[in-house]
Design an enzyme around this catalytic site. Structure first.
Site, PDB file in Angstrom:
ATOM      1  N   TYR A 139      42.617  37.933  54.155  1.00 55.80           N
ATOM      2  CA  TYR A 139      41.626  37.051  54.787  1.00 55.80           C
ATOM      3  C   TYR A 139      41.574  37.256  56.292  1.00 55.80           C
ATOM      4  CZ  TYR A 139      40.303  33.950  50.902  1.00 55.80           C
ATOM      5  OH  TYR A 139      39.773  33.420  49.770  1.00 55.80           O
ATOM      6  N   LYS A 186      51.652  41.803  43.512  1.00 54.98           N
ATOM      7  CA  LYS A 186      51.163  43.025  42.870  1.00 54.98           C
ATOM      8  C   LYS A 186      52.031  44.148  43.423  1.00 54.98           C
ATOM      9  CE  LYS A 186      48.237  45.271  40.212  1.00 54.98           C
ATOM     10  NZ  LYS A 186      48.178  45.101  38.740  1.00 54.98           N
ATOM     11  N   ASP A 218      47.950  39.989  37.741  1.00 55.03           N
ATOM     12  CA  ASP A 218      47.095  40.146  36.555  1.00 55.03           C
ATOM     13  C   ASP A 218      47.724  39.463  35.355  1.00 55.03           C
ATOM     14  OD1 ASP A 218      49.073  42.081  36.796  1.00 55.03           O
ATOM     15  OD2 ASP A 218      47.875  43.738  36.017  1.00 55.03           O
ATOM     16  N   ASP A 242      44.026  31.800  46.086  1.00 58.98           N
ATOM     17  CA  ASP A 242      42.639  31.329  46.005  1.00 58.98           C
ATOM     18  C   ASP A 242      42.104  31.510  44.588  1.00 58.98           C
ATOM     19  OD1 ASP A 242      40.044  30.495  46.975  1.00 58.98           O
ATOM     20  OD2 ASP A 242      39.448  32.605  46.937  1.00 58.98           O
ATOM     21  N   ASP A 246      41.600  28.439  41.312  1.00 62.64           N
ATOM     22  CA  ASP A 246      40.324  28.143  40.636  1.00 62.64           C
ATOM     23  C   ASP A 246      40.496  28.289  39.124  1.00 62.64           C
ATOM     24  OD1 ASP A 246      38.974  27.908  43.140  1.00 62.64           O
ATOM     25  OD2 ASP A 246      37.153  28.739  42.250  1.00 62.64           O
TER      26      ASP A 246
HETATM   27  C1  IPM Z   1      38.928  27.671  49.302  1.00 59.17           C
HETATM   28  C2  IPM Z   1      37.599  28.336  49.526  1.00 59.17           C
HETATM   29  C3  IPM Z   1      37.658  29.080  50.845  1.00 59.17           C
HETATM   30  C4  IPM Z   1      38.731  30.144  50.723  1.00 59.17           C
HETATM   31  C5  IPM Z   1      36.328  29.696  51.303  1.00 59.17           C
HETATM   32  C6  IPM Z   1      35.219  28.672  51.337  1.00 59.17           C
HETATM   33  C7  IPM Z   1      36.476  30.373  52.638  1.00 59.17           C
HETATM   34  O1  IPM Z   1      37.261  29.156  48.470  1.00 59.17           O
HETATM   35  O2  IPM Z   1      39.338  26.861  50.140  1.00 59.17           O
HETATM   36  O3  IPM Z   1      39.565  27.944  48.283  1.00 59.17           O
HETATM   37  O4  IPM Z   1      38.477  31.230  50.165  1.00 59.17           O
HETATM   38  O5  IPM Z   1      39.844  29.899  51.182  1.00 59.17           O
HETATM   39 MN    MN Z   2      38.646  29.048  46.778  1.00 58.85          MN
END
Ligand code: IPM
Ligand code: MN
Length: 350
Positions: A139, A186, A218, A242, A246
């Site tokens: 990032y 990884k 993975d 990240d 999710d």
């Molecule tokens: C999160 C979001 C952010 C990230 C984006 C919006 C920059 O997806 O906080 O998880 O990737 O960190």
């Molecule tokens: Mn995110």
């Protein structure tokens, strides 16, 4: 106690979930005898619209003067191909305040078990904490996207101190939980991830009552769905954390349920739901406020050391769910409450 909290509503559904969570924090203040002052400032697309900058100086100034920040979400489709993007504001504010550890708890709610796409028996006992590294890695590494337009690159770079400090956060968290850390990497391909693994192994020497497991990312993506209850604390790089958090939100029923806390060395923190700005449902009362409400609970816990109040919010959310209150995303086609109606159900139960 007296505390100053800066609210950053941001874009899309951000303002809706922040409004409800601020109302809830105000209720906590009066119910428990605290004095919370709220400031509001801009971040993301709205800030670009108004000032040309996704993170105006005024936002940083207000943040610096507060005990904690509660943020909604950033991101607007109209900026998808723009040179200045709303997301840059979020990355900058994390870096500015040195918020290197992002805590993302994920648990399965038994009352939502029938709704979740996974078999109910797999969800039993699911209760994990992601510790995502937040100010390093790909990032923030060098990137290049100009040139001839035919190539682009990003750089995954980690230093030993960066990995050490986030690993310490993970081991300390595990010590208060089920005493297991899963380090995601990884290492079979990436040099930065070999450094990650070596450093985590070294930090582990200080924590001999904690079990350490290494899982390749993975494989981890699969294990999150086949053995989710076996995870306690997971520590991962910025990008892997990240993506996997999710994925893990499916275990909780919806991405709208997950809170997060971004912390540095001190008590100050930035709290935000894991979900994004969801512009497709903005302004329709369809947003799930739980992720932000539970982020407000984490704010009370970590920045203000108000554990009783934090638990009161978490219990009120569970109680609202237990009576059948649902937002659109977790209603499974059944009746649902609007963002403000659901928040009111939580507030009533405080
Ligand atoms: C999160 C979001 C952010 C990230 C984006 C919006 C920059 O997806 O906080 O998880 O990737 O960190
Ligand atoms: Mn995110």
């Amino acid at each position: 106690m007296k505390a100053t909290i800066t609210l950053l509503p941001g874009d899309g559904i951000g303002p809706e979930v922040i409004e409800q969570s601020a109302k809830l924090l105000q209720t906590v203040a009066s119910r428990f005898g605290h004095d919370f002052t709220f400031n509001e400032a801009m971040i993301g697309g709205i800030a670009i619209d108004k000032t040309g900058n996704p993170l105006p100086d005024e936002t940083l100034r207000l943040g610096e003067q507060s005990d904690a920040i509660l943020m909604g979400a950033v991101g607007l489709p109209k900026y998808d191909a723009a040179p200045i993007r709303p997301e840059q504001g979020l990355l900058k504010i994390r870096k500015h305040f040195g918020l290197f550890a992002n805590l993302r708890p994920v648990k399965a709610y038994p009352v939502l078990a029938d709704f979740a796409p996974l078999k109910a028996h797999l969800l039993e006992g699911v209760d994990m904490l992601f510790v995502r590294e937040l100010t390093g890695g790909i990032y923030f590494g060098e990137r290049q996207e100009q040139g001839d337009g035919n190539s682009a690159y990003d750089t995954e770079l980690y230093t030993v101190p960066e990995v050490e400090r986030v690993a310490h956060v993970a081991f300390r968290a595990a010590a208060l939980r089920r005493k297991k850390v899963t380090s995601v990497d990884k290492a079979n391909v990436l040099a930065a991830m070999r450094l990650w693994r070596k450093t985590v192994v070294k930090v582990h020497e200080d924590y001999n009552d904690i079990t350490l497991e290494h899982v390749l990312v993975d494989s981890c993506a699969m294990h999150l769905l086949t053995r989710p209850a076996s995870f306690d604390v997971l520590v991962a790089s910025n990008m892997f954390g990240d993506i996997l958090s999710d994925e893990a939100s499916v275990l909780a029923g919806s991405l709208g349920m997950l809170p997060s806390a971004s912390l540095g060395d001190g008590r100050f923190g930035l709290y935000e739901p894991v979900h994004g700005s969801a512009p497709d449902i903005a302004g329709q009362g369809k947003a799930n406020p739980i992720g932000t409400i539970l982020s407000a609970a984490m704010l009370l816990r970590y920045s203000l050391a108000l554990e009783t109040e934090a638990q009161a919010i978490e219990n009120a959310v569970e109680a609202a769910l237990a009576t059948g209150a649902r937002t659109a995303d977790i209603a499974g086609g059944g009746p649902w409450l609007s963002t403000s109606e659901f928040a009111q159900e939580v507030i009533t139960r405080l």
